[in-house]
Scaffold this motif. Structure first.
Motif, PDB file in Angstrom:
ATOM      1  N   HIS A   1      14.018  14.500  55.473  1.00  0.00           N
ATOM      2  CA  HIS A   1      13.848  13.317  56.320  1.00  0.00           C
ATOM      3  C   HIS A   1      12.379  13.146  56.706  1.00  0.00           C
ATOM      4  CE1 HIS A   1      14.874  10.139  59.090  1.00  0.00           C
ATOM      5  NE2 HIS A   1      14.232  10.768  60.063  1.00  0.00           N
TER       6      HIS A   1
ATOM      7  N   GLU B   1       9.991  10.106  55.719  1.00  0.00           N
ATOM      8  CA  GLU B   1       9.354   9.381  56.820  1.00  0.00           C
ATOM      9  C   GLU B   1       7.843   9.307  56.610  1.00  0.00           C
ATOM     10  OE1 GLU B   1      10.478   9.477  61.427  1.00  0.00           O
ATOM     11  OE2 GLU B   1       9.347  11.260  60.820  1.00  0.00           O
TER      12      GLU B   1
ATOM     13  N   GLY C   1       6.722   6.737  54.328  1.00  0.00           N
ATOM     14  CA  GLY C   1       6.991   5.358  54.735  1.00  0.00           C
ATOM     15  C   GLY C   1       8.328   4.829  54.282  1.00  0.00           C
ATOM     16  N   ILE C   2       9.259   5.720  53.971  1.00  0.00           N
ATOM     17  CA  ILE C   2      10.579   5.320  53.482  1.00  0.00           C
ATOM     18  C   ILE C   2      11.545   5.143  54.651  1.00  0.00           C
ATOM     19  CG2 ILE C   2      12.606   6.112  52.176  1.00  0.00           C
ATOM     20  CD1 ILE C   2      10.546   7.523  50.295  1.00  0.00           C
ATOM     21  N   THR C   3      12.227   4.009  54.666  1.00  0.00           N
ATOM     22  CA  THR C   3      13.243   3.736  55.677  1.00  0.00           C
ATOM     23  C   THR C   3      14.500   3.242  54.974  1.00  0.00           C
ATOM     24  OG1 THR C   3      11.569   3.106  57.311  1.00  0.00           O
ATOM     25  CG2 THR C   3      13.832   2.412  57.733  1.00  0.00           C
ATOM     26  N   VAL C   4      15.602   3.942  55.183  1.00  0.00           N
ATOM     27  CA  VAL C   4      16.879   3.556  54.583  1.00  0.00           C
ATOM     28  C   VAL C   4      17.654   2.710  55.584  1.00  0.00           C
ATOM     29  CG1 VAL C   4      19.087   4.385  53.701  1.00  0.00           C
ATOM     30  CG2 VAL C   4      16.969   5.586  53.102  1.00  0.00           C
ATOM     31  N   THR C   5      18.105   1.548  55.146  1.00  0.00           N
ATOM     32  CA  THR C   5      18.828   0.646  56.032  1.00  0.00           C
ATOM     33  C   THR C   5      20.325   0.961  56.040  1.00  0.00           C
ATOM     34  OG1 THR C   5      19.289  -1.017  54.330  1.00  0.00           O
ATOM     35  CG2 THR C   5      17.170  -1.153  55.477  1.00  0.00           C
TER      36      THR C   5
ATOM     37  N   ARG D   1      22.846   8.661  53.555  1.00  0.00           N
ATOM     38  CA  ARG D   1      21.506   8.241  53.955  1.00  0.00           C
ATOM     39  C   ARG D   1      20.459   9.220  53.420  1.00  0.00           C
ATOM     40  NH1 ARG D   1      19.438   4.861  57.619  1.00  0.00           N
ATOM     41  NH2 ARG D   1      21.522   4.369  58.397  1.00  0.00           N
TER      42      ARG D   1
ATOM     43  N   GLU E   1      17.387   8.639  50.836  1.00  0.00           N
ATOM     44  CA  GLU E   1      16.018   9.048  51.148  1.00  0.00           C
ATOM     45  C   GLU E   1      15.451   9.890  50.013  1.00  0.00           C
ATOM     46  OE1 GLU E   1      15.895   9.145  56.043  1.00  0.00           O
ATOM     47  OE2 GLU E   1      16.195  11.014  54.934  1.00  0.00           O
TER      48      GLU E   1
END
Length: 216
Positions: free
Chosen positions: A94, A98, A101-105, A146, A150
Motif C-alpha cells: 500500500h 501510495e 501516486g496510485i489510488t484505487v477507486t 483493492r 494496487e
C-alpha cells in the motif's frame, strides 16, 4: 524460503491459509504487545489473533462436519505466521503504491469483483474460492481486491508485472524504508526477499497443540 511465485501469491492473497504451532519466545521484546512494527506503527498480537479468528470462523462456517474441519486444520500448518506475513506485506504494498501516486477507486474494486463473481458462478462462489485458495474470509474480500489492483497498477507503472524482479525490488526498497520489525516469536523480516523468514534464535521455541516444546 518463498519462491517468487509463492511470494506473488502471498502478496495477492494477503495470506495463505495455514494453521499450526504457536511460537513462544523467552526474554524481553523490543515492542511489547506487538507482532510487528511497520513504519513505527504496531500490528498488535491482538490484531493478528483477531485476523486468524476471522479465517477460522469462515472455515468453520464453510465446513460444518467436524472430521472435515479437522482435516482443514491439519492440512494447513502456519496460519498465524503466514497471516502476519500478509498483514505486513499489505502495508508495504500500500505504501509503495501510495508513493507512486496510485489510488484505487471503489468502482474499480466493484468492477473487479463483478468480473470475478461471474467467473466463480456468483458471490458465494467467489467468497468460497478466496477462502479455500487464499485464506481470505468474506469480510476481507474487497480489501484484498483493492490490494490486488494496487499491485497490478504499481507493476504497470514500473513497466513490469508482479512476478518480475523490478516489482519486487520496488517493494524491497519500500520495505527497507518502512523499517519492518517482526517480533522474534513470529520469525524475522527479510528485506531483500520481502518476506517473513523463520527466526534462527535459539530461545525461540515452537509449542505444539499437544503442549510439547521443541527447540527450533
Amino acid at each position: 524460503m518463498h519462491s517468487r511465485r509463492r511470494r506473488t501469491a502471498l502478496l495477492l492473497s494477503a495470506a495463505i491459509v495455514a494453521a499450526g504451532p504457536l511460537l513462544t519466545a523467552c526474554g524481553n521484546e523490543a515492542h511489547p504487545g506487538a507482532a510487528a512494527v511497520v513504519d513505527g506503527q504496531r500490528i498488535t498480537v491482538s490484531q493478528l489473533e483477531n485476523r486468524v479468528k476471522e479465517v477460522r470462523a469462515a472455515q468453520r462456517a464453510a465446513v460444518t462436519d467436524d472430521a472435515q474441519y479437522a482435516q482443514v486444520i491439519a492440512q494447513t500448518g502456519t496460519l498465524t505466521r503466514d497471516t502476519l506475513h500478509g498483514m505486513v506485506l499489505d502495508r508495504v504494498l500500500h505504501r509503495a503504491a501510495e508513493d507512486a501516486g496510485i489510488t484505487v477507486t471503489r468502482k474499480e474494486v466493484q468492477d473487479m469483483r463483478a468480473g470475478l463473481e461471474q467467473q466463480a458462478g456468483g458471490g458465494k462462489g467467489l467468497e468460497m474460492t478466496w477462502l479455500q485458495q487464499y485464506g481470505i474470509p468474506p469480510q476481507r474480500l474487497d480489501e484484498n481486491l483493492r490490494l490486488q489492483l494496487e499491485a497490478q497498477q504499481l507493476a504497470a507503472r514500473l513497466g513490469t508485472d508482479t512476478s518480475q524482479p523490478a516489482f519486487w525490488s520496488a517493494l524491497s526498497r519500500t520495505s527497507q524504508e518502512l523499517g519492518v520489525d517482526l517480533n522474534p516469536r513470529y520469525g524475522a523480516w527479510d528485506v531483500k526477499k520481502v518476506s517473513r523468514v523463520n527466526a534462527k534464535t535459539p530461545w525461540v521455541r515452537e509449542v505444539t497443540s499437544a503442549g510439547t516444546q521443541q527447540t527450533t
